[in-house]
Write an enzyme that holds these catalytic residues in place. Structure first.
Site, PDB file in Angstrom:
ATOM      1  N   TYR A 146       0.831  -1.215   0.000  1.00 12.08           N
ATOM      2  CA  TYR A 146       0.000   0.000   0.000  1.00 12.08           C
ATOM      3  C   TYR A 146       0.862   1.261   0.000  1.00 12.08           C
ATOM      4  O   TYR A 146       0.428   2.321  -0.432  1.00 12.08           O
ATOM      5  CB  TYR A 146      -0.934   0.026   1.223  1.00 12.08           C
ATOM      6  CG  TYR A 146      -2.048  -1.013   1.185  1.00 12.08           C
ATOM      7  CD1 TYR A 146      -2.155  -1.929   0.157  1.00 12.08           C
ATOM      8  CD2 TYR A 146      -2.995  -1.070   2.197  1.00 12.08           C
ATOM      9  CE1 TYR A 146      -3.158  -2.884   0.127  1.00 12.08           C
ATOM     10  CE2 TYR A 146      -4.010  -2.024   2.181  1.00 12.08           C
ATOM     11  CZ  TYR A 146      -4.080  -2.931   1.142  1.00 12.08           C
ATOM     12  OH  TYR A 146      -5.072  -3.873   1.120  1.00 12.08           O
ATOM     13  N   LYS A 196       3.259 -15.776   3.706  1.00  8.12           N
ATOM     14  CA  LYS A 196       3.175 -16.438   2.397  1.00  8.12           C
ATOM     15  C   LYS A 196       4.604 -16.742   1.959  1.00  8.12           C
ATOM     16  O   LYS A 196       5.061 -16.344   0.870  1.00  8.12           O
ATOM     17  CB  LYS A 196       2.442 -15.495   1.409  1.00  8.12           C
ATOM     18  CG  LYS A 196       2.081 -16.123   0.072  1.00  8.12           C
ATOM     19  CD  LYS A 196       0.986 -17.159   0.157  1.00  8.12           C
ATOM     20  CE  LYS A 196       0.794 -17.815  -1.196  1.00  8.12           C
ATOM     21  NZ  LYS A 196      -0.068 -19.004  -1.127  1.00  8.12           N
ATOM     22  N   ASP A 228      -3.321 -18.119   3.003  1.00  6.27           N
ATOM     23  CA  ASP A 228      -4.469 -18.771   2.355  1.00  6.27           C
ATOM     24  C   ASP A 228      -5.073 -19.833   3.270  1.00  6.27           C
ATOM     25  O   ASP A 228      -6.299 -19.955   3.392  1.00  6.27           O
ATOM     26  CB  ASP A 228      -4.098 -19.338   0.976  1.00  6.27           C
ATOM     27  CG  ASP A 228      -2.693 -19.914   0.901  1.00  6.27           C
ATOM     28  OD1 ASP A 228      -1.918 -19.732   1.860  1.00  6.27           O
ATOM     29  OD2 ASP A 228      -2.349 -20.554  -0.110  1.00  6.27           O
ATOM     30  N   ASP A 252      -5.606  -6.406   5.978  1.00  2.00           N
ATOM     31  CA  ASP A 252      -6.782  -5.722   5.436  1.00  2.00           C
ATOM     32  C   ASP A 252      -7.830  -6.768   5.040  1.00  2.00           C
ATOM     33  O   ASP A 252      -9.013  -6.678   5.400  1.00  2.00           O
ATOM     34  CB  ASP A 252      -6.344  -4.903   4.218  1.00  2.00           C
ATOM     35  CG  ASP A 252      -7.417  -3.940   3.735  1.00  2.00           C
ATOM     36  OD1 ASP A 252      -8.475  -3.841   4.387  1.00  2.00           O
ATOM     37  OD2 ASP A 252      -7.203  -3.295   2.692  1.00  2.00           O
ATOM     38  N   ASP A 256     -11.405  -8.360   7.355  1.00 10.76           N
ATOM     39  CA  ASP A 256     -12.782  -8.282   6.836  1.00 10.76           C
ATOM     40  C   ASP A 256     -13.431  -9.664   6.868  1.00 10.76           C
ATOM     41  O   ASP A 256     -14.610  -9.807   7.160  1.00 10.76           O
ATOM     42  CB  ASP A 256     -12.807  -7.734   5.399  1.00 10.76           C
ATOM     43  CG  ASP A 256     -13.256  -6.278   5.346  1.00 10.76           C
ATOM     44  OD1 ASP A 256     -12.894  -5.524   6.273  1.00 10.76           O
ATOM     45  OD2 ASP A 256     -13.971  -5.885   4.402  1.00 10.76           O
TER      46      ASP A 256
HETATM   47  P1  NAD Z   1     -17.871  -1.575   3.469  1.00 12.77           P
HETATM   48  O1  NAD Z   1     -16.976  -2.070   4.543  1.00 12.77           O
HETATM   49  O2  NAD Z   1     -18.267  -0.157   3.527  1.00 12.77           O
HETATM   50  O3  NAD Z   1     -19.222  -2.466   3.426  1.00 12.77           O
HETATM   51  C1  NAD Z   1     -19.222  -3.867   3.153  1.00 12.77           C
HETATM   52  C2  NAD Z   1     -20.569  -4.445   3.633  1.00 12.77           C
HETATM   53  O4  NAD Z   1     -20.621  -4.414   5.058  1.00 12.77           O
HETATM   54  C3  NAD Z   1     -21.773  -3.636   3.135  1.00 12.77           C
HETATM   55  O5  NAD Z   1     -22.815  -4.503   2.831  1.00 12.77           O
HETATM   56  C4  NAD Z   1     -22.132  -2.780   4.340  1.00 12.77           C
HETATM   57  O6  NAD Z   1     -23.507  -2.426   4.400  1.00 12.77           O
HETATM   58  C5  NAD Z   1     -21.753  -3.691   5.506  1.00 12.77           C
HETATM   59  N1  NAD Z   1     -21.377  -2.901   6.684  1.00 12.77           N
HETATM   60  C6  NAD Z   1     -20.196  -2.256   6.884  1.00 12.77           C
HETATM   61  N2  NAD Z   1     -20.227  -1.634   8.073  1.00 12.77           N
HETATM   62  C7  NAD Z   1     -21.428  -1.882   8.632  1.00 12.77           C
HETATM   63  C8  NAD Z   1     -22.049  -1.492   9.850  1.00 12.77           C
HETATM   64  N3  NAD Z   1     -21.431  -0.722  10.773  1.00 12.77           N
HETATM   65  N4  NAD Z   1     -23.306  -1.918  10.102  1.00 12.77           N
HETATM   66  C9  NAD Z   1     -23.948  -2.726   9.230  1.00 12.77           C
HETATM   67  N5  NAD Z   1     -23.419  -3.131   8.052  1.00 12.77           N
HETATM   68  C10 NAD Z   1     -22.161  -2.694   7.758  1.00 12.77           C
HETATM   69  O7  NAD Z   1     -17.135  -1.923   2.111  1.00 12.77           O
HETATM   70  P2  NAD Z   1     -17.413  -1.384   0.623  1.00 12.77           P
HETATM   71  O8  NAD Z   1     -18.880  -1.251   0.400  1.00 12.77           O
HETATM   72  O9  NAD Z   1     -16.623  -2.258  -0.237  1.00 12.77           O
HETATM   73  O10 NAD Z   1     -16.734   0.048   0.607  1.00 12.77           O
HETATM   74  C11 NAD Z   1     -17.443   1.267   0.699  1.00 12.77           C
HETATM   75  C12 NAD Z   1     -16.469   2.436   0.723  1.00 12.77           C
HETATM   76  O11 NAD Z   1     -15.716   2.401   1.940  1.00 12.77           O
HETATM   77  C13 NAD Z   1     -15.447   2.407  -0.418  1.00 12.77           C
HETATM   78  O12 NAD Z   1     -15.316   3.711  -0.913  1.00 12.77           O
HETATM   79  C14 NAD Z   1     -14.175   1.970   0.257  1.00 12.77           C
HETATM   80  O13 NAD Z   1     -13.055   2.458  -0.412  1.00 12.77           O
HETATM   81  C15 NAD Z   1     -14.334   2.568   1.628  1.00 12.77           C
HETATM   82  N6  NAD Z   1     -13.544   1.940   2.709  1.00 12.77           N
HETATM   83  C16 NAD Z   1     -13.052   2.747   3.669  1.00 12.77           C
HETATM   84  C17 NAD Z   1     -12.378   2.209   4.756  1.00 12.77           C
HETATM   85  C18 NAD Z   1     -11.871   3.114   5.851  1.00 12.77           C
HETATM   86  O14 NAD Z   1     -12.409   4.210   6.034  1.00 12.77           O
HETATM   87  N7  NAD Z   1     -10.865   2.722   6.622  1.00 12.77           N
HETATM   88  C19 NAD Z   1     -12.212   0.823   4.852  1.00 12.77           C
HETATM   89  C20 NAD Z   1     -12.762   0.019   3.869  1.00 12.77           C
HETATM   90  C21 NAD Z   1     -13.429   0.576   2.799  1.00 12.77           C
END
Ligand code: NAD
Length: 364
Positions: A146, A196, A228, A252, A256
């Site tokens: 990153y 890895k 993996d 990261d 998740d």
């Molecule tokens: P996301 O983590 O925002 O969401 C993935 C899934 O998890 C979605 O269905 C969402 O509704 C659910 N979810 C996440 N947090 C939740 C909560 N607190 N309560 C209930 N449901 C929840 O991932 P994405 O949709 O791939 O990314 C959205 C945006 O967020 C993108 O622009 C990405 O770049 C950004 N992002 C930011 C960070 C950060 O701020 N550190 C981290 C990851 C992604």
């Protein structure tokens, strides 16, 4: 009275909704302790770009510099909306990664916690969850691919290419590994090196350093697992893990997945610690699919405040009270919709009601 300055950055998507609930809990703690939290709310993220032309205006940097701790909501837009912002000016590239670099917040703590009593939140079978899931992922946060050199262009054959460098030096690894061993010493004394090494030289270096440092922590049992294989093991036998340490991108992705085995990313808070400054944020993104509907789970944000109380201000007891308050709301049968499964006897509440119930439980 202690006075702590907090830079509060609600951010995009669900960020402002869940931040509100974290601050609600903080106010309860403030009211019964000899402490004042001075909140400096600052723009950060895609919203800031549309308003000020930058994802992190100078005033926000100044406020972060002055703060005793930084609390960040979430940043980012949906895939389609993101295209409205030039690539290099998007929030992660222009604000989030620079913040991590500015404060050298190399140690990212991501707790993955689900007591047995809440195994119904998880998509895993209760017999797999056993006595519960209790893992601490330690993710290196300021190195690796990153932060490596990047290059895009057209090669000699006229083909578009992208090159990104994954680089670690031993100092970067040693300091993260030390944090991981120390964390394991305070827990169940088990450390998994997630690597890895069968493909990546950087993983060989990580593994060598972990083995070199293991001698300083003879009470910690060290195991090595390919990343993996770790992805599978998280689904099949998560109870085997105590502390897992890994480089930036592995952390990261695997963290998740860890949110997935708990039942929702909404259960994933985090702390990002540097030598002099720390910031706290949910592990997840801005969840544009549910933003603005008062249905997001604020546990991740409230939990990030709990981590701040403990790790930045030594308020361990109040941090523990905050965790307990959230558990008591779950135990009362209330949760946000992300954790409901068909057939559950759960009462689904809004983001705001969940926060109210936590504040009420905390105050009682
Ligand atoms: P996301 O983590 O925002 O969401 C993935 C899934 O998890 C979605 O269905 C969402 O509704 C659910 N979810 C996440 N947090 C939740 C909560 N607190 N309560 C209930 N449901 C929840 O991932 P994405 O949709 O791939 O990314 C959205 C945006 O967020 C993108 O622009 C990405 O770049 C950004 N992002 C930011 C960070 C950060 O701020 N550190 C981290 C990851 C992604």
């Amino acid at each position: 009275m202690m006075n702590y300055r907090l830079c509060i950055m609600p951010g995009d998507g669900i960020g402002p909704e869940i931040m509100k609930e974290g601050i609600k809990a903080l106010k309860v703690i403030e009211a019964r302790n000899d402490v004042n939290f001075e909140l400096m709310e600052m723009p950060f993220g895609a919203g800031a770009w549309f308003e000020f032309g930058t994802c992190c205006p100078d005033e926000t940097w100044n406020s972060c510099d002055q703060a005793d701790a930084i609390v960040k909501g979430t940043v980012g837009l949906s895939h389609e909306e993101s295209r409205k912002i030039p690539i290099d000016e998007q929030p992660e590239r222009s604000a989030l990664l620079p913040m991590r670099r500015r404060y050298d917040t190399f140690a990212n703590f991501r707790p993955v916690y689900l007591p047995r009593a809440f195994s119904h939140f998880s998509p895993l079978k209760p017999e797999i969850i056993g006595d519960g899931i209790d893992i601490m992922i330690i993710r290196e946060l300021v190195g690796g691919i990153y932060f490596g050199r990047k290059e895009v262009g057209t090669n000699d054959q006229g083909l578009r290419y992208a090159r990104e460098v994954l680089e670690y030096d031993e100092r970067l690894i040693q300091r993260t590994v030390k944090v991981a061993f120390e964390t394991a010493m305070k827990r169940r004394r088990k450390l998994h090196n997630i690597h890895k090494s069968n493909v990546l030289k950087s993983s060989i270096l990580w593994t060598d350093i972990i083995m070199e440092m293991a001698g300083d922590f003879p009470e910690v049992e060290v195991q090595h697992m390919l990343v993996d294989a770790a992805a599978t093991a998280l689904c099949l036998d998560p109870a085997q893990f105590d502390v897992m340490v890994m480089e930036n991108m592995f952390g990261d992705i695997l963290s998740d997945q860890a949110g997935g085995i708990l039942g929702s990313l909404g259960l994933m808070p985090s702390a990002c610690l540097g030598p002099e400054k720390a910031y706290y944020e949910p592990s997840h993104g801005s969840a544009p699919d549910i933003a603005g509907r008062n249905i997001a789970n604020p546990y991740s944000m409230i939990g990030s405040f709990a981590m701040m109380l403990d790790m930045s201000f030594g308020m361990r007891e109040e941090a523990s009270n905050l965790w307990n308050a959230m558990e008591s709301v779950f135990a009362g049968g209330y949760t946000t919709g992300d954790l409901s499964r068909a057939g559950d006897s759960i009462r689904i509440v809004s983001t705001e009601e969940f926060g109210d119930r936590v504040a009420e439980a905390l105050a009682s």
